[in-house]
Design a protein around this motif. Structure first.
Motif, PDB file in Angstrom:
ATOM      1  N   VAL A   1       0.846  -1.195   0.000  1.00  0.00           N
ATOM      2  CA  VAL A   1       0.000   0.000   0.000  1.00  0.00           C
ATOM      3  C   VAL A   1       0.881   1.244   0.000  1.00  0.00           C
ATOM      4  N   ILE A   2       0.489   2.232  -0.802  1.00  0.00           N
ATOM      5  CA  ILE A   2       1.170   3.524  -0.827  1.00  0.00           C
ATOM      6  C   ILE A   2       0.280   4.542  -0.126  1.00  0.00           C
ATOM      7  N   VAL A   3       0.852   5.294   0.809  1.00  0.00           N
ATOM      8  CA  VAL A   3       0.130   6.344   1.527  1.00  0.00           C
ATOM      9  C   VAL A   3       0.945   7.630   1.467  1.00  0.00           C
ATOM     10  N   LEU A   4       0.394   8.703   2.026  1.00  0.00           N
ATOM     11  CA  LEU A   4       1.050  10.003   1.975  1.00  0.00           C
ATOM     12  C   LEU A   4       1.580  10.426   3.340  1.00  0.00           C
ATOM     13  N   ASP A   5       2.623  11.246   3.295  1.00  0.00           N
ATOM     14  CA  ASP A   5       3.187  11.809   4.513  1.00  0.00           C
ATOM     15  C   ASP A   5       3.780  13.165   4.171  1.00  0.00           C
ATOM     16  N   HIS A   6       3.766  14.071   5.127  1.00  0.00           N
ATOM     17  CA  HIS A   6       4.327  15.410   4.928  1.00  0.00           C
ATOM     18  C   HIS A   6       5.685  15.450   5.613  1.00  0.00           C
ATOM     19  N   SER A   7       6.727  15.321   4.821  1.00  0.00           N
ATOM     20  CA  SER A   7       8.076  15.231   5.394  1.00  0.00           C
ATOM     21  C   SER A   7       8.481  16.476   6.152  1.00  0.00           C
ATOM     22  N   ALA A   8       7.843  17.625   5.832  1.00  0.00           N
ATOM     23  CA  ALA A   8       8.217  18.879   6.483  1.00  0.00           C
ATOM     24  C   ALA A   8       7.632  19.017   7.879  1.00  0.00           C
ATOM     25  N   ASN A   9       6.621  18.194   8.200  1.00  0.00           N
ATOM     26  CA  ASN A   9       5.959  18.353   9.493  1.00  0.00           C
ATOM     27  C   ASN A   9       5.428  17.008   9.943  1.00  0.00           C
ATOM     28  N   CYS A  10       5.946  16.486  11.050  1.00  0.00           N
ATOM     29  CA  CYS A  10       5.572  15.147  11.505  1.00  0.00           C
ATOM     30  C   CYS A  10       4.121  15.077  11.964  1.00  0.00           C
ATOM     31  N   PHE A  11       3.495  16.249  12.208  1.00  0.00           N
ATOM     32  CA  PHE A  11       2.102  16.235  12.654  1.00  0.00           C
ATOM     33  C   PHE A  11       1.122  16.243  11.475  1.00  0.00           C
ATOM     34  N   LEU A  12       1.633  16.475  10.252  1.00  0.00           N
ATOM     35  CA  LEU A  12       0.774  16.522   9.077  1.00  0.00           C
ATOM     36  C   LEU A  12       0.976  15.246   8.277  1.00  0.00           C
ATOM     37  N   SER A  13       0.391  14.169   8.747  1.00  0.00           N
ATOM     38  CA  SER A  13       0.603  12.863   8.148  1.00  0.00           C
ATOM     39  C   SER A  13      -0.720  12.149   7.950  1.00  0.00           C
ATOM     40  N   ALA A  14      -0.696  11.122   7.114  1.00  0.00           N
ATOM     41  CA  ALA A  14      -1.904  10.363   6.819  1.00  0.00           C
ATOM     42  C   ALA A  14      -2.396   9.623   8.061  1.00  0.00           C
ATOM     43  N   TYR A  15      -3.721   9.607   8.214  1.00  0.00           N
ATOM     44  CA  TYR A  15      -4.362   8.824   9.267  1.00  0.00           C
ATOM     45  C   TYR A  15      -5.618   8.200   8.671  1.00  0.00           C
ATOM     46  N   HIS A  16      -5.741   6.874   8.780  1.00  0.00           N
ATOM     47  CA  HIS A  16      -6.869   6.179   8.164  1.00  0.00           C
ATOM     48  C   HIS A  16      -7.671   5.330   9.149  1.00  0.00           C
TER      49      HIS A  16
ATOM     50  N   PRO B   1      -6.352  15.649   2.154  1.00  0.00           N
ATOM     51  CA  PRO B   1      -5.729  15.268   3.426  1.00  0.00           C
ATOM     52  C   PRO B   1      -6.126  16.203   4.563  1.00  0.00           C
ATOM     53  N   SER B   2      -6.824  15.656   5.566  1.00  0.00           N
ATOM     54  CA  SER B   2      -7.338  16.478   6.666  1.00  0.00           C
ATOM     55  C   SER B   2      -6.387  16.453   7.851  1.00  0.00           C
ATOM     56  N   VAL B   3      -6.190  15.271   8.447  1.00  0.00           N
ATOM     57  CA  VAL B   3      -5.160  15.162   9.491  1.00  0.00           C
ATOM     58  C   VAL B   3      -3.814  15.560   8.900  1.00  0.00           C
ATOM     59  N   GLY B   4      -3.655  15.322   7.595  1.00  0.00           N
ATOM     60  CA  GLY B   4      -2.413  15.677   6.905  1.00  0.00           C
ATOM     61  C   GLY B   4      -2.246  17.157   6.635  1.00  0.00           C
ATOM     62  N   GLY B   5      -3.182  18.004   7.085  1.00  0.00           N
ATOM     63  CA  GLY B   5      -2.966  19.442   6.983  1.00  0.00           C
ATOM     64  C   GLY B   5      -3.984  20.222   6.188  1.00  0.00           C
ATOM     65  N   GLN B   6      -5.164  19.643   5.888  1.00  0.00           N
ATOM     66  CA  GLN B   6      -6.177  20.337   5.089  1.00  0.00           C
ATOM     67  C   GLN B   6      -5.579  20.795   3.762  1.00  0.00           C
ATOM     68  N   ILE B   7      -4.932  19.886   3.085  1.00  0.00           N
ATOM     69  CA  ILE B   7      -4.214  20.190   1.844  1.00  0.00           C
ATOM     70  C   ILE B   7      -5.048  19.757   0.642  1.00  0.00           C
TER      71      ILE B   7
END
Length: 377
Positions: free
Chosen positions: A134-149, A224-230
């Motif tokens: 499985v491929i998911v997303l993560d925000h490398s610039a901010n550990c709090f802006l990451s995928a949550y499912h 992405p919501s938990v990931g930062g409303q992006i």
């Protein structure tokens, strides 16, 4: 039995600390609020003090909406049982949902929570593709802006927001950068950020294949919501879906927090990508029942048939029960009757141009774009 007399806030807090697991966190833990009732956009504590609810992402049409309460009460007086019996509410609700989705997404499974829905989506993808990864997303610039499912073991494994604090990343999980054109790896001044971000997924697939891994799914929140409303740039999903499909995988759009008109312009956040994009699986939860435990997975006939071909029945004791479906239908009715989707669009424009963006943070907050309110309609 309920307590004969209402407890004080401190008594309730003391009992909670004694009886409830400490990992179940409270809002405002040093001075928690005791909420005893709610109506519309307001919540009330034990002393009758009114709070404007800007946190809740579930009460989609407002707390205790009379139409939703009425639907639940009336159906509870008639019947509540499992979906092994024929009942009109189940098929009526599936039919209503189907009218909001592309024609291809025509088979529905009903469940009780977003975590259940995402877990089933993962099972559907693996059964259909016969692959695991499985491929998911993560925000490398901010550990709090990451995928949550979700909170099930299968979903913690694909949620960087959680797994980085537990056992870490599994071999079958691959992490791509969040397509954030404001703070991300490729920004708006890049000549082609859509292709650049999609190519990151392409590289991940190629690298995985060289190691003998096979991709089952690209699993992403449509916004992405938990990931930062992006908001992913338009065209990104199409390119990623092409790469994933070529690798034998499927595209799963997690709409659990952002669906049901919350983006304003469209009923589903994945539709922000354009009419030519259709996921293979869509998951729904949170706003779907306005606080009642209800969730759904929508997929194609081909994927559903592959799942059924195992010969193993999928049965969810409470999923799709008559009361849940009555509530789901009522929520859809209120969204339409009260024009909440249009309201989500209009409200953001009002906030955007009413002086909210004045001052030093103007540049930062003006980048939010006008797509509605993915937290609460």
């Amino acid at each position: 039995m309920r307590a004969a007399q209402p407890r004080s806030r401190q008594q309730t807090l003391a009992l909670r600390r004694q009886l409830v697991g400490s990992s179940c966190k409270l809002f405002f833990p040093t001075d928690p609020v005791k909420i005893t009732k709610a109506k519309g956009q307001y919540m009330y504590d034990e002393n009758g003090r009114q709070y404007l609810d800007c946190i809740n992402n579930v009460a989609h049409v407002g707390h205790c909406h009379p139409d939703v309460v009425k639907a639940a009460h009336e159906q509870n007086q008639l019947l509540n049982t499992n979906s092994r019996y024929l009942h009109d509410n189940l098929v009526d609700y599936a039919e209503r949902l189907s009218k909001t989705l592309p024609e291809k997404l025509c088979i529905f499974y009903f469940l009780n929570s977003g975590s259940e829905a995402n877990d089933l989506a993962l099972r559907l993808a693996r059964q259909y593709t016969k692959h695991e990864d499985v491929i998911v997303l993560d925000h490398s610039a901010n550990c709090f802006l990451s995928a949550y499912h979700g909170h099930l073991t299968s979903l913690i494994d694909i949620s960087p927001y959680k797994f980085r604090n537990l056992e870490g990343q599994k071999e079958w999980v691959h992490v791509a950068p969040v397509p954030d054109t404001y703070r991300g790896l490729y920004r708006e001044n890049h000549e082609d950020p859509v292709t650049a971000y999609a190519d990151e997924v392409k590289y991940i697939i190629e690298h995985a294949q060289k190691r003998g891994r096979k991709i089952a799914a690209f699993f992403v929140e449509s916004l992405p919501s938990v990931g930062g409303q992006i908001i992913p740039p338009a065209g990104y999903f199409q390119k990623v879906a092409e790469y994933v499909h070529n690798a034998g995988g499927v595209f799963i759009a997690d709409e659990i927090q952002v669906g049901f008109g919350r983006v304003g312009k469209h009923f589903w956040a994945f539709q922000l990508q354009g009419e030519d994009f259709i996921p293979d699986i869509v998951t729904m939860g949170k706003p779907i029942g306005n606080g009642h435990p209800l969730a759904c997975v929508a997929t194609t006939k081909e994927i559903a048939e592959a799942f059924a071909a195992t010969g193993v029945e999928y049965f969810n004791t409470f999923g799709g029960n008559p009361v849940s479906c009555a509530i789901g239908l009522a929520v859809l009715d209120v969204i339409e009757k009260e024009h909440l989707q249009a309201h989500a669009t209009e409200r953001l424009w009002l906030i955007h141009w009413s002086g909210f963006n004045q001052g030093p943070s103007r540049k930062d907050s003006s980048h939010s774009r006008s797509t509605g309110s993915s937290n609460k309609t």
